[in-house]
Design an enzyme around this catalytic site. Structure first.
Site, PDB file in Angstrom:
ATOM      1  N   ASP A   1       1.209  -1.602   0.322  1.00 43.09           N
ATOM      2  CA  ASP A   1       0.186   0.035   0.173  1.00 43.09           C
ATOM      3  C   ASP A   1       1.173   1.250   0.075  1.00 43.09           C
ATOM      4  O   ASP A   1       2.182   1.027   0.184  1.00 43.09           O
ATOM      5  CB  ASP A   1      -0.503  -0.026   1.614  1.00 43.09           C
ATOM      6  CG  ASP A   1      -0.214  -0.347   2.922  1.00 43.09           C
ATOM      7  OD1 ASP A   1       0.812  -0.962   2.548  1.00 43.09           O
ATOM      8  OD2 ASP A   1      -1.005   0.655   3.981  1.00 43.09           O
TER       9      ASP A   1
ATOM     10  N   GLU B   1       0.485  -1.781   5.744  1.00 44.50           N
ATOM     11  CA  GLU B   1       1.071  -1.233   6.393  1.00 44.50           C
ATOM     12  C   GLU B   1       1.327  -0.109   7.105  1.00 44.50           C
ATOM     13  O   GLU B   1       1.056   0.112   8.458  1.00 44.50           O
ATOM     14  CB  GLU B   1       2.770  -1.843   5.706  1.00 44.50           C
ATOM     15  CG  GLU B   1       3.729  -1.610   6.758  1.00 44.50           C
ATOM     16  CD  GLU B   1       3.813   0.644   6.944  1.00 44.50           C
ATOM     17  OE1 GLU B   1       5.212   0.526   7.834  1.00 44.50           O
ATOM     18  OE2 GLU B   1       3.504   0.735   6.204  1.00 44.50           O
TER      19      GLU B   1
END
Length: 484
Positions: free
Chosen positions: A77, A144
């Site tokens: 991400d 994350e």
């Protein structure tokens, strides 16, 4: 020139593919499909788990089958931030990259080199048959940036390596061996409204174009926090006039220092001229205060606004502004164990509507000492509880305790010194990494983290230094060769 013209070519080509895939945190369906399809296209063994983590494998270079298995790890991400005037749909639009001298940046948005560069380098290792290495497992974790959901969801046996190279650091010349833990406090606050008073002049007060940045990596740079400065202005204006608040909104992601905030406020018509004069005075004051940390590009001002139908009742708006102005923000303490390291910090990240007559205030606390992390989060909770908010904790994560006797650290130090003729800095970070959770979920691992130089991550100014990417690739591939 495009990024596909840059060296190392294979790494930049992989990064270019990643920039075309929308992948904001919590919206990784397109990225998951891309990774699985990419592995199939290149005949690379691949598997996924229940939360969306992906692992790809590559056998050892012939003759090195008995070398330790290396996990190359990055997160899928990216932080989705853009300039206020930029039209961009992070759920559907690709990132537009621009080569600018020694740097690559995006067109008005975050670049996603955090951690697209880590993912791209792992992909390049999987593709490059000229490299010498032991068995490789490339782990691509999900989400994350908010919640470390991929690391939290790892199950034993999904990866089985002996050494983990976390490819999620942002400064060439730095080998990371530890990081802070964190906790996010979310205060949901109900308030009452009433009809807007007569005889008031109404304004939209806005602060914009602050640098922002990563709330761990840049928290020590003294940059302005848009939510803090807006609440400061309203607090100080309220000591002079009867200020009424119709709406307030600022910031965005928990791990990004807020760059912009605005509020619709009213003052009695008789105070209009004095209020407008004070806006200019306040703007001059904070520009002087933040000249060295921010430069002169940020803006603070007020423009006329339509009269609202309703406003917060005065008692509630006063309590809110007092709490926002008093909220811990910035560096709260320096480490006694590591010279120059921020131990504990707070980021007054966002003030957002949370339903009818409700606001949510998000504060991200970081610390390398878990008890100080919890104590600081509890101070935030105590403060907002005083105004009647319900405070809950989200996204708590553990730190990563440094291991100065790490074997892979010694290998990396020797590699760096021989490649570049100088010793690297061995440091712990105030930012959060997934490494502490890997130890918790996967058991004993020998780990370090490193990467190329990235600047202003988590902001539209994010950029990657091109010469450092080439050096990072040389370091990564030489470490793999030495470990084999």
């Amino acid at each position: 020139m495009t990024i596909r013209d840059l060296q190392p070519k294979l790494l930049w080509e992989c990064f270019d593919e990643i920039t075309k895939v929308p992948r904001p945190t919590h919206h990784l369906d397109k990225m998951l499909k891309f990774l699985v399809d990419w592995a199939e296209r290149h005949n690379i063994p691949c598997k996924t788990d229940a939360v969306g983590n992906v692992v790809m494998t590559k056998p050892a270079t012939p003759g090195h089958e008995n070398a330790p298995t290396i996990i190359l790890q990055g997160h899928q991400d990216m932080v989705a931030e853009k300039r206020g005037d930029k039209v961009h749909d992070f759920l559907n639009d690709p990132i537009t990259t621009i080569v600018d001298g020694d740097w690559v940046h995006a067109d008005g948005t975050t670049l996603g080199a955090d951690n697209g560069m880590g993912c791209a380098s792992a992909m390049a290792v999987l593709l490059d048959d000229t490299l010498v290495h032991g068995p490789i497992q490339a782990l691509f974790t999900v989400d994350e940036e908010q919640g470390l959901i991929g690391a939290n969801g790892l199950q034993p046996g999904f990866v089985t390596g002996d050494i983990l190279l976390n490819l999620d650091s942002e400064e060439h010349g730095q080998l990371v061996i530890g990081c802070a833990g964190g906790k996010v406090a979310i205060a949901e606050w109900p308030y009452s409204r009433e009809a807007a008073p007569e005889g008031f002049a109404w304004y939209e007060v806005r602060i914009d174009h602050l640098k922002g940045g990563h709330s761990g990596m840049e928290i020590n740079l003294g940059r302005g926090n848009a939510n803090r400065q807006l609440s400061r202005f309203i607090f100080e204006a309220s000591a002079r006039w009867d200020v009424r608040i119709a709406e307030i909104d600022g910031g965005g992601l928990a791990n990004a220092i807020p760059r912009e905030a605005h509020a619709t406020v009213g003052v009695p018509e008789a105070a209009k001229a004095d209020f407008e004069k004070y806006v200019v005075e306040f703007s001059d004051m904070i520009h002087a205060e933040y000249l060295l940390a921010e430069g002169s590009d940020f803006t603070f001002g007020a423009c006329a606004a339509e009269a609202p139908a309703e406003v917060m009742v005065k008692h509630d708006s006063e309590r809110l502004i007092c709490a926002l102005f008093a909220c811990p923000n910035g560096v709260q303490g320096m480490s006694n164990a590591v010279e120059g390291l921020v131990e504990t910090s707070c980021n007054l990240a966002s003030v957002k509507p949370a339903g009818e007559y409700r606001l949510a205030v998000t504060v991200h606390v970081r610390s390398s000492v878990d008890s100080r992390r919890d104590e600081t989060a509890d101070r935030v909770k105590a403060l907002f509880s005083l105004i009647g908010a319900e405070v809950k904790y989200d996204d708590a994560y553990v730190g990563w305790a440094p291991n100065p006797d790490s074997k892979v650290l010694k290998v990396a130090e020797e590699s760096f010194e021989q490649l570049f003729g100088e010793r690297p800095r061995v440091e712990a970070l105030h930012a959060g990494l997934e490494c502490g959770l890997f130890l918790e979920k996967l058991g004993p691992l020998d780990m370090i983290s490193f990467g190329p130089t990235l600047k202003d991550i988590h902001s539209p100014g994010e950029k990657a230094n091109i010469p450092s990417v080439e050096k990072y690739w040389r370091l990564l591939t030489d470490i793999l060769r030495r470990l084999a």
